[in-house]
Design an enzyme around this catalytic site. Structure first.
Site, PDB file in Angstrom:
ATOM      1  N   SER A  50       0.852  -1.201   0.000  1.00  0.00           N
ATOM      2  CA  SER A  50       0.000   0.000   0.000  1.00  0.00           C
ATOM      3  C   SER A  50       0.887   1.251   0.000  1.00  0.00           C
ATOM      4  CB  SER A  50      -0.874   0.008   1.260  1.00  0.00           C
ATOM      5  OG  SER A  50      -0.051   0.185   2.405  1.00  0.00           O
ATOM      6  N   ASP A  82      -1.233  -1.695  -3.968  1.00  0.00           N
ATOM      7  CA  ASP A  82      -2.593  -1.806  -3.439  1.00  0.00           C
ATOM      8  C   ASP A  82      -3.160  -0.398  -3.225  1.00  0.00           C
ATOM      9  OD1 ASP A  82      -4.798  -3.155  -2.348  1.00  0.00           O
ATOM     10  OD2 ASP A  82      -3.954  -3.134  -0.313  1.00  0.00           O
ATOM     11  N   GLU A 134     -11.299  -0.041  -9.725  1.00  0.00           N
ATOM     12  CA  GLU A 134     -12.351  -0.364  -8.743  1.00  0.00           C
ATOM     13  C   GLU A 134     -13.614   0.443  -9.020  1.00  0.00           C
ATOM     14  OE1 GLU A 134     -11.239  -0.456  -4.607  1.00  0.00           O
ATOM     15  OE2 GLU A 134     -13.312  -0.642  -3.931  1.00  0.00           O
ATOM     16  N   GLY A 179     -10.527  -3.990   7.262  1.00  0.00           N
ATOM     17  CA  GLY A 179     -10.348  -3.940   8.715  1.00  0.00           C
ATOM     18  C   GLY A 179     -10.947  -5.136   9.426  1.00  0.00           C
ATOM     19  N   HIS A 211     -11.666  -7.136  -2.352  1.00  0.00           N
ATOM     20  CA  HIS A 211     -10.880  -6.556  -1.254  1.00  0.00           C
ATOM     21  C   HIS A 211     -11.582  -6.900   0.058  1.00  0.00           C
ATOM     22  CE1 HIS A 211      -8.074  -3.603  -3.262  1.00  0.00           C
ATOM     23  NE2 HIS A 211      -8.711  -4.155  -4.279  1.00  0.00           N
ATOM     24  N   ASP A 256      -5.303  -8.853   4.462  1.00  0.00           N
ATOM     25  CA  ASP A 256      -4.297  -8.160   5.259  1.00  0.00           C
ATOM     26  C   ASP A 256      -4.603  -8.296   6.758  1.00  0.00           C
ATOM     27  OD1 ASP A 256      -2.292  -6.560   6.194  1.00  0.00           O
ATOM     28  OD2 ASP A 256      -3.095  -4.680   5.450  1.00  0.00           O
TER      29      ASP A 256
END
Ligand code: G3H
Ligand code: 13P
Ligand code: ZN
Length: 309
Positions: A50, A82, A134, A179, A211, A256
């Site tokens: 990222s 990313d 996206e 998250g 994602h 992640d």
């Protein structure tokens, strides 16, 4: 051995009904944990970085770590940006040796998203690099920004977006989110498989990306809370739902948070059990092993790409 591009990886994944794991990397232990797992499973791999990771570890260090992983494993590994926020960041990664970039124009108006994505695609394709775009916005936390609710991808926009931009893959919003707090307590986790089906019907053979696909394993959350953490309401996407998605047009799944949770739970437990330790290797080694175990779990339970390297 040079870095791989995702083109061939996605073609095979689409045909054979599995997905490639795209795991975020920020330091050596994370790179090693991920690549050791992929090596043992003989799986193709996307390592992604990222803008925040580039700021934290620096581009040059991350490049060398990934080069070392290539040399060490001999696996097909693609290096991907990313959530590229703008043309300049994408250009810098392309010029600096990445084989894939994401331009994330999802928070911009449709026409502006097309414009910036097209600009990145033109620059990237001229250099043999592939681009992920996206459409739709995920809820959750990203780069410290909290988006409260999903803006699901509108399937009627996807053909126009892909045709006008020339992107190689498309990230869509079907209810995953970034998250560790993906659903409210008591809320039933669900994904909009109807949107995924409609998008893939409109884009036959085209690779779709998910994602925000961490599953937030309850035992890890319990361990974090047991050893002084405070994440009581952390909830993720059930692994069987993601496995289902991986069998469809979804060719890349981003993970992640599950790696962060595995690492954090292990370090917290380590210090609770060994409060006198102060050599970083004493806690980073088990943290690296925990990442390896988590990635193996994903390759088997979610992605289905073991043996496909
Ligand atoms: O989608 C975002 C990834 O989890 C990377 O997070 O921007 O904190 O490195 P980061
Ligand atoms: P998670 O936060 O669910 O792991 O998602 C990561 C991601 O989408 C990175 O782009
Ligand atoms: Zn993401």
């Amino acid at each position: 051995m040079p870095l791989a591009t995702t083109k061939g990886m996605f073609e095979r994944a689409y045909k054979e009904g599995y997905a490639i794991g795209a795991f975020n990397v920020n330091n050596m232990e994370i790179v090693q944990g991920i690549t050791e797992a992929a090596k043992e499973e003989n799986a193709p791999l996307i390592l992604q970085v990222s803008a925040g990771a580039r700021k934290y570890a620096k581009h040059a260090y991350l490049m060398k770590l990934v080069e070392a992983a290539l040399e060490d494993t001999g696996l097909p590994i693609a290096l991907h940006l990313d959530h590229g926020p703008d043309f300049e960041t994408c250009k810098s990664c392309i010029d600096g040796g990445f084989t894939s970039v994401m331009i994330d124009g999802s928070s911009r108006p449709f026409a502006e998203n097309i414009e910036v994505t097209k600009q990145v695609v033109e620059y990237a394709h001229a250099r043999g690099i592939v681009v992920e775009g996206e459409l739709g916005q995920l809820a959750g936390v990203e780069d410290d920004v909290q988006v409260e609710s999903h803006s699901y991808t509108d399937p009627s926009q996807v053909q126009e977006f892909v045709e006008k931009t020339g992107v190689d893959s498309l990230a869509i919003a079907i209810g995953t989110s970034h998250g560790a707090f993906k659903f409210k307590p008591g809320q039933k986790p669900q994904l909009r498989f109807d949107i995924l089906a409609e998008v893939s019907a409109r884009l036959p053979g085209f690779p779709i990306v998910l994602h925000g696909a961490s599953s937030v394993i309850p035992e890890l959350v319990e361990k974090i809370n047991k050893y002084g953490g405070a994440m009581p309401d952390a909830i993720g996407i059930p692994e069987d739902m993601l496995r289902e998605a991986a069998k469809s047009a979804v060719c890349k799944i981003n993970i992640d948070s599950d790696l962060r949770l595995a690492m954090t739970a292990t370090v917290r437990e380590h210090f609770a059990l060994h409060p006198a330790d102060f050599d970083p290797r004493q806690y980073l080694k088990p943290a690296r092993d925990a990442i390896k175990e988590m990635v193996k779990r994903k390759l088997v339970n979610v992605l289905g790409c073991s043996g496909k390297a």
